[in-house]
Design an enzyme around this catalytic site. Structure first.
Site, short mmCIF file in Angstrom:
data_model
loop_
_atom_site.label_atom_id
_atom_site.label_comp_id
_atom_site.label_asym_id
_atom_site.label_seq_id
_atom_site.Cartn_x
_atom_site.Cartn_y
_atom_site.Cartn_z
CD GLU A 164 26.12 187.19 23.74
OE1 GLU A 164 25.90 185.97 23.83
OE2 GLU A 164 26.50 187.86 24.72
CD GLU A 352 23.88 190.37 27.25
OE1 GLU A 352 24.50 189.41 27.78
OE2 GLU A 352 23.07 190.24 26.34
C1 BGC Z 1 23.64 186.47 26.67
C2 BGC Z 1 22.63 186.41 27.79
C3 BGC Z 1 23.13 185.50 28.88
C4 BGC Z 1 24.42 186.08 29.44
C5 BGC Z 1 25.04 185.29 30.56
C6 BGC Z 1 25.06 186.51 27.13
O1 BGC Z 1 25.78 185.60 26.37
O2 BGC Z 1 23.34 187.48 25.76
O3 BGC Z 1 21.41 186.01 27.26
O4 BGC Z 1 22.20 185.30 29.89
O5 BGC Z 1 25.37 186.15 28.41
O6 BGC Z 1 25.40 184.02 30.16
#
Ligand code: BGC
Length: 446
Positions: A164, A352
Site C-alpha cells: 500500500e 488483504e
Molecule cells: C493494511 C493493514 C491494516 C489493514 C486494516 C491495510 O491497510 O495493510 O496493515 O491493518 O489495512 O486497516
C-alpha cells in the site's frame, strides 16, 4: 448458490511485522518510524505501541501450529527492515535468523511463504536521513531487498515489494495519520514517487537472480468510489478522489505515466515535479509477475469546496464494520473488472481482505464472530464468481491471522480470525477460523 474454488487456489492469512511481532528492542532491532510515531503523545489510541503486540517474535511456533490447525495454504507476513539493517549498511544476522526460523517452520508445516518487504516500518536511521523524501533511500531499500532475496534463495513463493504505497506516502506524509505524521502534500507526492521507483529497481534486481520458483509483485490498496449525487460537482470530486487514491499508483505502474489531470492539480498545489527524472517512469512500470490487491470497502464522494483536493467522503446506507467502513462486496467485483479492462492481465492475488468487529469471548469461552463470517463469505463468493468469469485471481489472504496493533487505533480494533487476549497472550480460534478452515478443505462456499 454454491461456488467452487479450484484445487490450486491459495487460501492464506496475512499479518505485518510491527502489528504482531513485539520484541521491539530484541536481537539488535533498532526503532522504526512506527516506534517513534506510536510513542508520540496523542498519535495512537491510548498511546498504544507495538512494543509487545502479539509477542509473535517469541510465539511464532505456536502461531504456525494454529495456521496448521486452521489448514491455510499460505502465510503472508512482512519483514521488519530495522531488524535486518539496524544501521545504515550494517547487516544484522540475528534479525535475519528470526525470519529464517519462521520460514523453516512454515516449510515444515507445508505452508507457503509470502513475504512483504515493506509494510511501513522504515528504520528510524533512514528517516533521520530524509526517509522516503531522500532519493538515496532507493539504494538502501535495494540493499535490504537483495540481501533478503539472496538469503532465501528462491525459497519464497511470492515477494511483495511494497504494501500500500498510498498509505506509506499520502497517509504518512500528507494526512499525518500514519508515521511519520507529516502534513505536506509535496512531501507525500515525492515519497510516493520514491516508493514506486524503489519497487521498479528492486524488481529489476530480483530478475538478475534468475529464480525459477519465486515471483514478485506489489500490493496496492484500491478503493472503488462513487459520486454521492449525479451532479457535475460530485462526479468531478469523485474523479479526483479516484486519481488521488487509485490512479496515482496504477497509472505509473501499468501505463508508465502519472495521470495528467492529477498532475495538473498537484502541480498547482505543490509546485514543479523536479523530483521525477528522465527514465523514472520506465523503471516504475517494469513488468510484475502479479498484482496484489487489498480490498476492504468503497467510498462515496462529495464535492467539498473547503478541502485541499475538494472532495470529502460520505456514507451510504450499507452496514459498516467497526472501522466505519461500508460493507460492499459488489465493489470488489467492480474493482477487479476495472483492473482487467483498464490496466493489466497479470495474475491477481487478493493480498488483504477482512473486517474488524466488536469481538467478545462468550460464556462458553468461544468467540462467535458471525458478522465476520458473513463478510468473508460474501467477499469470497465474489472472488469465486469473478474467477468463473475468467478474472484469474490466484489466491486470497485473509486480514488478519490474528488480532493485532491496528496502527493509530492501537489494539482497539480486532481484525483477526484468532482472538488475542493481550493481558495473557492467550490465543483463541474464533468461529471464523473454523469456517475458513472448512472452506479451505472443501473448496466450496455456500
Ligand atoms: C493494511 C493493514 C491494516 C489493514 C486494516 C491495510 O491497510 O495493510 O496493515 O491493518 O489495512 O486497516
Amino acid at each position: 448458490m454454491t461456488k467452487k474454488f479450484k484445487k490450486d487456489f491459495i487460501f492464506g492469512t496475512a499479518t505485518a511485522s510491527y502489528q504482531i511481532e513485539g520484541a521491539a528492542a530484541e536481537d539488535g532491532r533498532t526503532p522504526s518510524i512506527w516506534d517513534a510515531f506510536s510513542k508520540t503523545p496523542g498519535e495512537t489510541y491510548r498511546g498504544h505501541t507495538g512494543d509487545i503486540a502479539c509477542d509473535h517474535y517469541h510465539r511464532y511456533k505456536e502461531d504456525i501450529k494454529l495456521m496448521k490447525k486452521i489448514g491455510t495454504d499460505a502465510y503472508r507476513f512482512s519483514v521488519a527492515w530495522p531488524r535486518i539493517f539496524p544501521e545504515k549498511g550494517k547487516f544484522n544476522p540475528k534479525g535475519m535468523d528470526f525470519y529464517k526460523r519462521l520460514v523453516d517452520e512454515l516449510n515444515e508445516s507445508n505452508i507457503k511463504t509470502v513475504i512483504t518487504l515493506y509494510h511501513w516500518d522504515l528504520p528510524l536511521w533512514a528517516h533521520n536521513m530524509g526517509g522516503w523524501l531522500n532519493r538515496e533511500v532507493i539504494k538502501w531499500f535495494e540493499e535490504y531487498a537483495v540481501r533478503l532475496f539472496e538469503e532465501f534463495n528462491d525459497g519464497v513463493k511470492l515477494w511483495i515489494t511494497h504494501n500500500e504505497p498510498l498509505c506509506a506516502s499520502i497517509f504518512g506524509y500528507y494526512e499525518g495519520i500514519h508515521a511519520p505524521g507529516h502534513k505536506n502534500l509535496r512531501e507525500a507526492i515525492i515519497a510516493a514517487h520514491h516508493i514506486l521507483l524503489s519497487h521498479g529497481t528492486t524488481v529489476k534486481n530480483f530478475r538478475k537472480l534468475n529464480f525459477k520458483h519465486s515471483k514478485i509483485g506489489i500490493t496496492l490498496n484500491l478503493t472503488p468510489s462513487y459520486p454521492a449525487a449525479d451532479s457535475k460537482k460530485d462526479i468531478k470530486a469523485n474523479s479526483i478522489f479516484d486519481g488521488h487514491y487509485n490512479r496515482w499508483f496504477l497509472d505509473p505502474l501499468f501505463k508508465a505515466s502519472y495521470p495528467r489531470d492529477m498532475e495538473e492539480i498537484y502541480k498547482e498545489l505543490i509546485g514543479n515535479f523536479d523530483f521525477v527524472r528522465d527514465g523514472d517512469l520506465q523503471k516504475i512500470s517494469i513488468k510484475n509477475d502479479f498484482l496484489g490487491v487489498n480490498f476492504y470497502s468503497r467510498e462515496l464522494i462529495k464535492f467539498s469546496p473547503d478541502s485541499g483536493l475538494k472532495f470529502r467522503k460520505v456514507h451510504g446506507n450499507f452496514e459498516r464494520t467497526e472501522m466505519d467502513w461500508e460493507i460492499v462486496p459488489e465493489a470488489l467485483a467492480k474493482l477487479i473488472l476495472r483492473l482487467r479492462e483498464d490496466y493489466t492481465i497479470i495474475p491477481i492475488y487478493i493480498t488483504e481482505n477482512g473486517a474488524a468487529f466488536k469481538d467478545r469471548i462468550s460464556r462458553d469461552g468461544k468467540v462467535h464472530d458471525n458478522k465476520r463470517i458473513d463478510y468473508l463469505k460474501n467477499h469470497l463468493k465474489k472472488v469465486a464468481e469473478l474467477n468463473q468469469k475468467g478474472a484469474d485471481i490466484r489466491g486470497y489472504f485473509l486480514w488478519s491471522l490474528m488480532d493485532n496493533f491496528e496502527w493509530r487505533f492501537g489494539y482497539s480494533k480486532r481484525f483477526g480470525i484468532i482472538y488475542i487476549n493481550y493481558k495473557t497472550q492467550e490465543r483463541i480460534l474464533k468461529d471464523s477460523a473454523a469456517w475458513y478452515g472448512d472452506l479451505i478443505r472443501t473448496r466450496i462456499i455456500k
